[in-house]
Scaffold this motif. Structure first.
Motif, PDB file in Angstrom:
ATOM      1  N   SER A  17     -34.462  -4.558 -78.665  1.00 48.16           N
ATOM      2  CA  SER A  17     -35.660  -5.203 -79.195  1.00 48.16           C
ATOM      3  C   SER A  17     -35.417  -6.696 -79.423  1.00 48.16           C
ATOM      4  O   SER A  17     -36.314  -7.509 -79.195  1.00 48.16           O
ATOM      5  N   MET A  18     -34.218  -7.069 -79.839  1.00 50.78           N
ATOM      6  CA  MET A  18     -33.896  -8.487 -79.976  1.00 50.78           C
ATOM      7  C   MET A  18     -33.930  -9.171 -78.609  1.00 50.78           C
ATOM      8  O   MET A  18     -34.433 -10.288 -78.485  1.00 50.78           O
ATOM      9  N   GLU A  24     -39.377 -12.757 -74.246  1.00 57.97           N
ATOM     10  CA  GLU A  24     -40.759 -13.234 -74.295  1.00 57.97           C
ATOM     11  C   GLU A  24     -40.827 -14.713 -74.673  1.00 57.97           C
ATOM     12  O   GLU A  24     -41.737 -15.423 -74.240  1.00 57.97           O
ATOM     13  N   LEU A  25     -39.884 -15.186 -75.452  1.00 59.29           N
ATOM     14  CA  LEU A  25     -39.899 -16.579 -75.885  1.00 59.29           C
ATOM     15  C   LEU A  25     -39.300 -17.532 -74.852  1.00 59.29           C
ATOM     16  O   LEU A  25     -39.728 -18.676 -74.750  1.00 59.29           O
ATOM     17  N   LEU A  27     -36.781 -16.378 -71.581  1.00 63.43           N
ATOM     18  CA  LEU A  27     -36.257 -16.000 -70.278  1.00 63.43           C
ATOM     19  C   LEU A  27     -37.319 -15.567 -69.266  1.00 63.43           C
ATOM     20  O   LEU A  27     -37.234 -15.903 -68.098  1.00 63.43           O
ATOM     21  N   GLN A  28     -38.269 -14.777 -69.677  1.00 66.81           N
ATOM     22  CA  GLN A  28     -39.329 -14.257 -68.813  1.00 66.81           C
ATOM     23  C   GLN A  28     -38.810 -13.395 -67.657  1.00 66.81           C
ATOM     24  O   GLN A  28     -39.121 -13.612 -66.501  1.00 66.81           O
ATOM     25  N   THR A  29     -37.995 -12.403 -67.970  1.00 66.55           N
ATOM     26  CA  THR A  29     -37.610 -11.408 -66.980  1.00 66.55           C
ATOM     27  C   THR A  29     -38.573 -10.236 -67.084  1.00 66.55           C
ATOM     28  O   THR A  29     -39.421 -10.182 -67.961  1.00 66.55           O
ATOM     29  N   SER A  30     -38.455  -9.294 -66.200  1.00 61.00           N
ATOM     30  CA  SER A  30     -39.395  -8.173 -66.193  1.00 61.00           C
ATOM     31  C   SER A  30     -38.982  -7.035 -67.123  1.00 61.00           C
ATOM     32  O   SER A  30     -39.691  -6.049 -67.221  1.00 61.00           O
ATOM     33  N   LEU A  31     -37.860  -7.159 -67.812  1.00 63.20           N
ATOM     34  CA  LEU A  31     -37.404  -6.073 -68.674  1.00 63.20           C
ATOM     35  C   LEU A  31     -38.201  -5.959 -69.966  1.00 63.20           C
ATOM     36  O   LEU A  31     -38.000  -5.033 -70.732  1.00 63.20           O
ATOM     37  N   SER A  32     -39.103  -6.901 -70.226  1.00 64.61           N
ATOM     38  CA  SER A  32     -39.920  -6.791 -71.431  1.00 64.61           C
ATOM     39  C   SER A  32     -41.238  -6.071 -71.157  1.00 64.61           C
ATOM     40  O   SER A  32     -42.069  -5.950 -72.043  1.00 64.61           O
TER      41      SER A  32
END
Length: 50
Positions: A17-18, A24-25, A27-32
């Motif tokens: 979760s961290m 979201e703040l 990196l913008q990878t797809s894992l979120s």
């Protein structure tokens, strides 16, 4: 309700979760994405189907 969560599961889900918050703040990878969050939580908890 005889199931309990192990300490390692709490730690792994907290770290994930961290990572999602940082992702979201910055990196913008797809894992979120929600589908990945559900898969990873399911793997950690031992019930991927749910």
């Amino acid at each position: 309700m005889g199931t309990s969560i192990a300490l390692w599961q709490v730690i792994v889900l907290t770290i994930y979760s961290m990572y999602q918050i940082m992702d979201e703040l910055t990196l913008q990878t797809s894992l979120s994405q929600p589908v990945w969050a559900g898969l990873i939580a399911g793997l950690v908890m031992g019930d991927v189907k749910t």
